[in-house]
Scaffold this motif. Structure first.
Motif, mmCIF file in Angstrom:
data_model
loop_
_atom_site.group_PDB
_atom_site.id
_atom_site.type_symbol
_atom_site.label_atom_id
_atom_site.label_comp_id
_atom_site.label_asym_id
_atom_site.label_seq_id
_atom_site.Cartn_x
_atom_site.Cartn_y
_atom_site.Cartn_z
ATOM 1 N N VAL A 35 71.916 56.024 6.814
ATOM 2 C CA VAL A 35 71.317 57.317 7.108
ATOM 3 C C VAL A 35 72.441 58.350 7.024
ATOM 4 O O VAL A 35 73.539 58.109 7.523
ATOM 5 C CB VAL A 35 70.688 57.330 8.521
ATOM 6 C CG1 VAL A 35 70.096 58.681 8.844
ATOM 7 C CG2 VAL A 35 69.645 56.245 8.628
ATOM 8 N N PRO A 36 72.188 59.496 6.394
ATOM 9 C CA PRO A 36 73.235 60.522 6.342
ATOM 10 C C PRO A 36 73.705 60.910 7.742
ATOM 11 O O PRO A 36 72.914 60.931 8.695
ATOM 12 C CB PRO A 36 72.550 61.699 5.647
ATOM 13 C CG PRO A 36 71.409 61.108 4.906
ATOM 14 C CD PRO A 36 70.982 59.902 5.669
ATOM 15 N N LYS A 40 71.833 61.498 11.647
ATOM 16 C CA LYS A 40 72.166 60.736 12.850
ATOM 17 C C LYS A 40 72.512 61.668 14.005
ATOM 18 O O LYS A 40 72.166 61.411 15.152
ATOM 19 C CB LYS A 40 73.349 59.807 12.584
ATOM 20 C CG LYS A 40 72.995 58.558 11.841
ATOM 21 C CD LYS A 40 74.187 57.639 11.754
ATOM 22 C CE LYS A 40 73.843 56.377 11.015
ATOM 23 N NZ LYS A 40 74.986 55.480 10.899
ATOM 24 N N LEU A 41 73.226 62.762 13.696
ATOM 25 C CA LEU A 41 73.620 63.696 14.743
ATOM 26 C C LEU A 41 72.553 64.733 15.038
ATOM 27 O O LEU A 41 72.644 65.439 16.033
ATOM 28 C CB LEU A 41 74.921 64.409 14.332
ATOM 29 C CG LEU A 41 76.147 63.521 14.201
ATOM 30 C CD1 LEU A 41 77.329 64.324 13.716
ATOM 31 C CD2 LEU A 41 76.470 62.846 15.515
ATOM 32 N N GLY A 42 71.574 64.867 14.168
ATOM 33 C CA GLY A 42 70.516 65.847 14.371
ATOM 34 C C GLY A 42 70.962 67.261 14.057
ATOM 35 O O GLY A 42 70.472 68.209 14.660
ATOM 36 N N LEU A 43 71.925 67.417 13.153
ATOM 37 C CA LEU A 43 72.422 68.740 12.799
ATOM 38 C C LEU A 43 71.590 69.355 11.685
ATOM 39 O O LEU A 43 71.168 68.670 10.765
ATOM 40 C CB LEU A 43 73.879 68.665 12.326
ATOM 41 C CG LEU A 43 74.925 68.264 13.350
ATOM 42 C CD1 LEU A 43 76.284 68.157 12.689
ATOM 43 C CD2 LEU A 43 74.975 69.260 14.478
#
Length: 67
Positions: A35-36, A40-43
């Motif tokens: 996953v990019p 993953k960070l939700g940015l």
């Protein structure tokens, strides 16, 4: 003390992995989907751009200070 009987897996090739139950080894062999990092960070794209701009500005200021 009684120990549970665990059949060894000959394809594990390591004594510890061979002693693990089959359901544990099955999960260990699964490949995690890639996953990019942004997802993953939700940015959002705007947040990622602002982080990059802040880093670049700090780098340029530090470079100008030491040169």
């Amino acid at each position: 003390m009684r120990r549970a009987l665990v059949l060894t897996d000959e394809s594990a090739r390591h004594p510890f992995r061979a002693s693990l139950p089959p359901h544990v080894v099955r999960r260990a062999n699964e490949v995690e989907r890639m996953v990019p990092w942004r997802l993953k960070l939700g940015l959002t794209r705007k947040e990622a751009e602002s982080v990059l701009a802040t880093y670049a500005a700090g780098f340029v200021c530090t470079l100008a200070y030491f040169s």
